[in-house]
Design a protein around this motif. Structure first.
Motif, PDB file in Angstrom:
ATOM      1  N   PHE A 142       0.814  -1.215   0.000  1.00 22.47           N
ATOM      2  CA  PHE A 142       0.000   0.000   0.000  1.00 22.47           C
ATOM      3  C   PHE A 142       0.850   1.268   0.000  1.00 22.47           C
ATOM      4  N   TYR A 143       1.821   1.324   0.899  1.00 17.79           N
ATOM      5  CA  TYR A 143       2.593   2.556   1.041  1.00 17.79           C
ATOM      6  C   TYR A 143       3.805   2.634   0.120  1.00 17.79           C
ATOM      7  N   LEU A 144       4.585   1.568   0.049  1.00 14.17           N
ATOM      8  CA  LEU A 144       5.815   1.628  -0.735  1.00 14.17           C
ATOM      9  C   LEU A 144       5.565   1.374  -2.215  1.00 14.17           C
ATOM     10  N   GLU A 145       4.697   0.421  -2.530  1.00 13.36           N
ATOM     11  CA  GLU A 145       4.378   0.135  -3.928  1.00 13.36           C
ATOM     12  C   GLU A 145       3.241   1.020  -4.438  1.00 13.36           C
ATOM     13  N   GLU A 146       2.608   1.712  -3.516  1.00 11.01           N
ATOM     14  CA  GLU A 146       1.502   2.625  -3.827  1.00 11.01           C
ATOM     15  C   GLU A 146       0.397   1.942  -4.627  1.00 11.01           C
ATOM     16  N   MET A 147       0.094   0.705  -4.225  1.00  9.05           N
ATOM     17  CA  MET A 147      -0.979  -0.031  -4.882  1.00  9.05           C
ATOM     18  C   MET A 147      -2.310   0.300  -4.214  1.00  9.05           C
ATOM     19  N   SER A 148      -3.360   0.210  -5.001  1.00  4.01           N
ATOM     20  CA  SER A 148      -4.700   0.444  -4.476  1.00  4.01           C
ATOM     21  C   SER A 148      -5.174  -0.796  -3.724  1.00  4.01           C
ATOM     22  N   CYS A 149      -6.218  -0.631  -2.942  1.00  7.08           N
ATOM     23  CA  CYS A 149      -6.797  -1.776  -2.235  1.00  7.08           C
ATOM     24  C   CYS A 149      -7.299  -2.816  -3.228  1.00  7.08           C
ATOM     25  N   GLU A 150      -7.772  -2.364  -4.377  1.00  6.77           N
ATOM     26  CA  GLU A 150      -8.249  -3.288  -5.408  1.00  6.77           C
ATOM     27  C   GLU A 150      -7.105  -4.150  -5.939  1.00  6.77           C
ATOM     28  N   GLU A 151      -5.958  -3.528  -6.209  1.00  5.79           N
ATOM     29  CA  GLU A 151      -4.795  -4.275  -6.694  1.00  5.79           C
ATOM     30  C   GLU A 151      -4.306  -5.258  -5.634  1.00  5.79           C
ATOM     31  N   ILE A 152      -4.281  -4.804  -4.386  1.00 11.55           N
ATOM     32  CA  ILE A 152      -3.831  -5.668  -3.295  1.00 11.55           C
ATOM     33  C   ILE A 152      -4.787  -6.843  -3.130  1.00 11.55           C
ATOM     34  N   SER A 153      -6.078  -6.615  -3.327  1.00 13.18           N
ATOM     35  CA  SER A 153      -7.049  -7.706  -3.188  1.00 13.18           C
ATOM     36  C   SER A 153      -6.790  -8.802  -4.212  1.00 13.18           C
ATOM     37  N   VAL A 154      -6.347  -8.420  -5.405  1.00 15.61           N
ATOM     38  CA  VAL A 154      -6.019  -9.416  -6.425  1.00 15.61           C
ATOM     39  C   VAL A 154      -4.789 -10.214  -5.987  1.00 15.61           C
ATOM     40  N   ILE A 155      -3.787  -9.511  -5.480  1.00 15.18           N
ATOM     41  CA  ILE A 155      -2.551 -10.168  -5.041  1.00 15.18           C
ATOM     42  C   ILE A 155      -2.820 -11.126  -3.885  1.00 15.18           C
ATOM     43  N   LEU A 156      -3.635 -10.686  -2.924  1.00 20.03           N
ATOM     44  CA  LEU A 156      -3.903 -11.502  -1.740  1.00 20.03           C
ATOM     45  C   LEU A 156      -5.049 -12.485  -1.949  1.00 20.03           C
ATOM     46  N   ASN A 157      -5.703 -12.375  -3.101  1.00 18.02           N
ATOM     47  CA  ASN A 157      -6.832 -13.258  -3.428  1.00 18.02           C
ATOM     48  C   ASN A 157      -7.931 -13.159  -2.374  1.00 18.02           C
TER      49      ASN A 157
END
Length: 188
Positions: A142-157
């Motif tokens: 979230f902070y260092l890669e500046e990914m959105s919660c939507e992108e993180i949800s895909v990564i974390l499934n």
């Protein structure tokens, strides 16, 4: 020469220019290593997992459809591979989740800074390393890669609401560690 985007590099590799894969490695190795290291808290294990991740990504490039960004796809491989390593070592997540309402400002630890700001970042990185692996991963994405919660949800499934809860809990745990170590004044 114009900078190639990820999809152009992938297409080149698929056409047989396998040496172009090194462009993707160079582009993602530092940030992926940072994420893995924060989760594993062991440099040698992190280096080994990073190599595994790049091999897995290369071997599965044919299955990359381009429905998401390559970075999202790759970080999902990184996250899942790291979790598998943690599972192999039977690590337990021990910290309980607390609530806080404030946001923390993080910057890339590789950024060129000096003096107090650099010391603050180093200190903050040491505190992040004490977090459970899933918290450290979410903070990193979230902070260092500046990914959105939507992108993180895909990564974390997982769903976006779950990511938001995990991010909130990660912040709480980080805030608790900062307070427990009396670092509030040093990290302002």
């Amino acid at each position: 020469m114009a900078k190639l985007d990820d999809l152009e590099i992938i297409e080149s590799v698929r056409r047989g220019n396998v040496s172009d894969y090194s462009l993707l490695i160079d582009r993602y190795k530092h940030k992926a290593f940072s994420m893995i290291f924060r989760m594993l808290k062991n440099r040698m294990d992190a280096e080994e997992v990073l190599q595994d991740c790049f091999v897995k990504a290369y071997n599965n490039l044919k299955s990359f459809k381009g429905d998401s960004l390559f970075s999202t796809w790759f970080y999902r491989i990184v996250y899942n591979t790291t979790l598998s390593r943690i599972g192999m070592k039977k690590r337990q997540i021990e910290e309980m989740m607390l609530s806080i309402g404030e946001e923390l400002d993080f910057e890339d630890p590789d950024a060129d800074t000096s003096g107090r700001k650099k010391e603050e970042k180093e200190l903050l990185n040491k505190v992040i390393e004490k977090l459970p692996p899933n918290y450290a991963a979410v903070i990193n994405l979230f902070y260092l890669e500046e990914m959105s919660c939507e992108e993180i949800s895909v990564i974390l499934n997982t769903g976006v609401p779950n990511v938001k809860v995990l991010l909130h809990r990660s912040r709480n745990a980080l805030k608790k560690l900062i307070k427990e170590n009396n670092l509030e004044d040093e990290l302002r």
